[in-house]
Design an enzyme around this catalytic site. Structure first.
Site, PDB file in Angstrom:
ATOM      1  N   ALA A 457       0.851  -1.178   0.000  1.00 13.76           N
ATOM      2  CA  ALA A 457       0.000   0.000   0.000  1.00 13.76           C
ATOM      3  C   ALA A 457       0.891   1.234   0.000  1.00 13.76           C
ATOM      4  O   ALA A 457       2.052   1.172   0.421  1.00 13.76           O
ATOM      5  CB  ALA A 457      -0.893  -0.025   1.231  1.00 13.76           C
ATOM      6  N   GLY A 502       0.261  -4.975   0.960  1.00 15.46           N
ATOM      7  CA  GLY A 502      -0.968  -5.008   0.169  1.00 15.46           C
ATOM      8  C   GLY A 502      -0.762  -5.587  -1.222  1.00 15.46           C
ATOM      9  O   GLY A 502      -1.694  -6.142  -1.802  1.00 15.46           O
ATOM     10  N   GLU A 505      -1.023  -9.158  -0.730  1.00 21.65           N
ATOM     11  CA  GLU A 505      -2.415  -9.442  -0.345  1.00 21.65           C
ATOM     12  C   GLU A 505      -3.316  -9.494  -1.574  1.00 21.65           C
ATOM     13  O   GLU A 505      -4.198 -10.340  -1.689  1.00 21.65           O
ATOM     14  CB  GLU A 505      -2.911  -8.374   0.631  1.00 21.65           C
ATOM     15  CG  GLU A 505      -2.099  -8.338   1.921  1.00 21.65           C
ATOM     16  CD  GLU A 505      -2.755  -7.483   2.996  1.00 21.65           C
ATOM     17  OE1 GLU A 505      -3.912  -7.768   3.337  1.00 21.65           O
ATOM     18  OE2 GLU A 505      -2.121  -6.523   3.466  1.00 21.65           O
ATOM     19  N   GLU A 525       3.849  -5.379   7.031  1.00 20.05           N
ATOM     20  CA  GLU A 525       2.991  -4.372   7.658  1.00 20.05           C
ATOM     21  C   GLU A 525       3.379  -4.071   9.102  1.00 20.05           C
ATOM     22  O   GLU A 525       3.389  -2.907   9.526  1.00 20.05           O
ATOM     23  CB  GLU A 525       1.515  -4.813   7.607  1.00 20.05           C
ATOM     24  CG  GLU A 525       0.854  -4.638   6.251  1.00 20.05           C
ATOM     25  CD  GLU A 525       1.020  -5.814   5.294  1.00 20.05           C
ATOM     26  OE1 GLU A 525       1.946  -6.619   5.510  1.00 20.05           O
ATOM     27  OE2 GLU A 525       0.237  -5.912   4.338  1.00 20.05           O
TER      28      GLU A 525
END
Ligand code: HXC
Length: 651
Positions: A457, A502, A505, A525
């Site tokens: 992210a 992310g 993910e 993370e």
């Protein structure tokens, strides 16, 4: 941008070719050891290539070598490089005055001599008989026509522009310029090469100034015009330039650092191509002739004069940027990428235009154009969009390249390793939503437009989020991941470079992940004070089990593609050089099978995971039973018995 090569039935985005010989430790010649040439050579040597820098005499070569040594010493001082690495890089660079020697056996020759057409043409004439048909030849020109320079070259298909930005060892931007006769494969090889030397390429047409200089150089010139008109003090113009574009340097300081003569010559060549709106300001010429830097520090900022300067800078920038797109010189995305990567601006012209609103932007362009009647055309697309009441200029962060029954969905924010910001997540969701109803689609490959999947992210965006925004963000990511997971046809995630946080993910929402050798995967993370939230912890647990997932999540460690394969995260590891071809072959094999059977068994596997064993088995039998009612079943079995290939219609 749709440069696809065909592998079996599925074409591959132009980035990688297994036959490509332009990869480390191949030899590259750089002709010219000046500021640009030495920087280019350094960047290539740092990426593992073997370099031969050629210049006309020993003192020129010594200067080139000294420039590289100075840059490397700086990197060692800033701890970006170990002394051992510095020595290794230096050992990969040879210096010679002999052109034949320099280019022998090279995969690529980059011309970076003085920006003078006659000098360059002479050099290319000398070079022509010395390079083989396979060698790529690139010119680092910033202002001359690539098509023109390729004239008389025996193999113009292998000739292109490769415009590095100053300082070439550090600045990540490179413009790839196709001449009239450049082969598309040359452009894709140069694109791949750019990523290998850690650059961010943008593709532009062969028009004066290419993409970035077309709006950047006139901005410098406009600063001089404003000074000449006494519209504002130099310090005011300098400060507006900095603030408006979120840049560290304003126009005058930039020219002081990079050279006022360069700005003057570049503007002169734009003037020759485009006419009076681009005429160099007499004040710019005067400053250049004086040999002195712009004395902007000697003046005071006049805040009340800032709006005039702002309006002129914006009118000029929006006006040229929208014309670049209209003329097909570059895409809006490339134009913005050029500003952010090459000029280190906070935002590009189109993002800025959207921030202001197209109506207001058009007003500024029209006001600017009134100063140059007939010579500063206003883009019709801007007028049309504004007339339709559109507020923003659409910028794609996702590219779709369709090849028969297979779609490549390519994440396209290479400048930040495809960091997933909210807009990118929304576009991924929308892209898969649109593809859901695409009737002929049989498989999707999710990958990066560059050889990177996604480094997680967007930390810059996340760092500004409040608690409610953080919650919303997790769900936004989950929506995109769910959309991928529930996609009716199979989705393969191809991980090259990085799939972190992310990024991983999202990849885990695909039917399976394949990774290229050299890729690194992980869920870091917790190293940032958060934990996976886009479904990664849950999906990984179901995929590889509780203990292995916890080990990866708690440590935040990055693992290699091979280790990820051993852990069961990745279904297959592919050689880096052929990963795109190999994944295309996998998708092609899937696409050749009965589409309904494939779609239904996807449901059986996924729904079955959430059901009891008895229900899952029941679902499997019932679903398989229903395939007997399809035309594809009749065709598949008939074809087998008739010893021919089936022709499935998905019915
Ligand atoms: C924003 C990022 C980024 C990210 C890289 N960049 N990753 N920007 N968000 N996740 C930017 C860098 O700032 C840099 O911009 C450019 O991309 C190139 O990256 P470098 O760091 O210079 O490259 P390199 O040295 O090769 O290192 C690559 C890397 C490193 C190891 C991948 O960039 C890295 O550690 N990135 C962060 C990885 C990460 O922690 N991801 C997890 C995020 S958390 P400039 O402008 O300097 O060139 C997450 C949460 C999801 O994903 C769930 C939330 C609910």
């Amino acid at each position: 941008m749709a440069r696809l090569r065909r592998v079996g039935s599925v074409a591959v985005p132009g980035l990688r070719t297994s036959a490509n010989h332009l990869r480390p430790p191949a030899a590259i010649a750089v002709l010219g050891g000046g500021n640009m040439g030495s920087g280019i050579a350094q960047a290539c040597a740092q990426a593992g290539f073997h370099l031969r820098v050629r210049d006309v005499d020993a003192p020129a070569l010594a200067r080139g070598r000294a420039l590289i040594e100075k840059m490397l010493a700086g990197a060692v001082e800033r701890r970006k490089l170990t002394p051992a690495r510095r020595d290794e890089v230096l050992a990969r660079i040879e210096f010679t005055t002999d052109l034949t020697e320099a280019v022998r056996g090279t995969a690529l020759v980059i011309e970076a001599v003085f920006e003078d057409e006659a000098v360059k043409r002479d050099l290319f004439r000398e070079l022509a008989p010395l390079v083989g048909p396979e060698t790529l030849v690139a010119t680092n020109t910033s202002s001359l026509s690539v098509t023109g320079l390729a004239e008389g070259f025996p193999n113009p298909g292998r000739f292109a522009g490769l415009h590095f930005f100053f300082p070439a060892a550090i600045n990540k931007l490179v413009e790839i310029v196709g001449g009239a006769r450049t082969d598309p494969s040359t452009l894709s090889e140069l694109e791949r090469f750019s990523y290998l030397v850690r650059k961010i390429p943008i593709t532009t047409a062969d028009r004066a100034g290419f993409c970035v200089n077309r709006y950047f150089v006139p901005y410098l010139n406009e600063a001089a015009r404003l000074a000449e008109e006494s519209a504002a003090s130099l310090a005011t113009i300098e400060e507006v330039g900095r603030e408006l574009f979120g840049a560290t340097l304003g126009p005058f300081e930039l020219m002081n650092v990079t050279g006022i003569p360069i700005a003057f010559h570049a503007e002169t060549s734009l003037y020759r191509a485009f006419g009076p709106a681009y005429a160099p300001a007499p004040r710019l010429e005067e400053q250049f002739r004086s040999g002195k830097p712009w004395p902007w520090k000697e003046t005071e900022v006049e805040p009340e004069k800032k709006p005039v300067v702002r309006a002129r800078f914006l009118g000029l920038t929006f006006g040229i940027a929208t014309r670049l797109v209209e003329e097909g010189v570059a895409t809006a995305e490339a134009t913005d990428r050029g500003a952010v990567v090459g000029l280190r601006r906070k935002w590009g012209p189109f993002a800025q235009l959207s921030g202001l609103g197209l109506g207001e932007g058009l007003g500024l362009v029209e006001a600017y154009a009134r100063n140059w009647p007939g010579n500063f055309p206003v883009a019709q697309t801007l007028r049309d969009r504004a007339a339709r009441g559109e507020r923003t200029w659409p910028l794609s962060l996702v590219r779709v390249e369709r090849s028969g029954p297979v779609a490549w969905v390519l994440l396209d924010r290479p400048e930040v390793l495809n960091a997933l910001n909210s807009e990118l997540l929304r576009q991924i969701d929308a892209t898969f939503r649109d593809l859901e109803t695409d009737p002929g689609l049989r498989a999707v490959i999710l990958a990066g437009s560059s050889p990177v999947f996604a480094a997680g992210a967007d930390i810059e965006e996340m760092s500004r989020k409040s608690l409610p925004e953080g919650i919303e963000f997790g769900f936004l990511g989950q929506r995109a991941a769910d959309r991928i997971e529930r996609f009716p046809a199979p989705v393969i995630a191809l991980v090259e470079g990085y799939a972190l946080g992310g990024g991983l993910e999202l990849a885990l929402a695909a039917d399976f992940v394949v990774a290229a050798e050299g890729a690194q995967l992980g869920l870091p993370e917790v190293t940032l004070g958060i934990h996976p939230g886009m479904g990664g912890a849950t999906r990984l647990t179901r995929l590889i089990g509780r203990a292995r997932t916890k080990m990866l999540v708690y440590t935040g460690a990055r693992v290699s593609a091979e280790e990820a394969f051993r852990l069961g995260v990745v279904a297959r590891v592919l050689p880096a050089d052929s990963a795109r071809d190999d994944v295309a072959a996998i998708a092609g094999a899937i696409a050749a099978n009965a589409p309904l059977a494939v779609r239904w068994v996807k449901q059986v596997i996924d729904r079955g995971l959430d059901a009891s064993t008895a229900s899952a088995l029941h679902l499997e039998a019932a679903s398989a039973g229903h395939t007997f009612g399809t035309d594809d079943r009749s065709e598949g079995m008939k074809a087998f018995l008739e010893r021919r290939k089936p022709d499935f219609r998905g019915k």
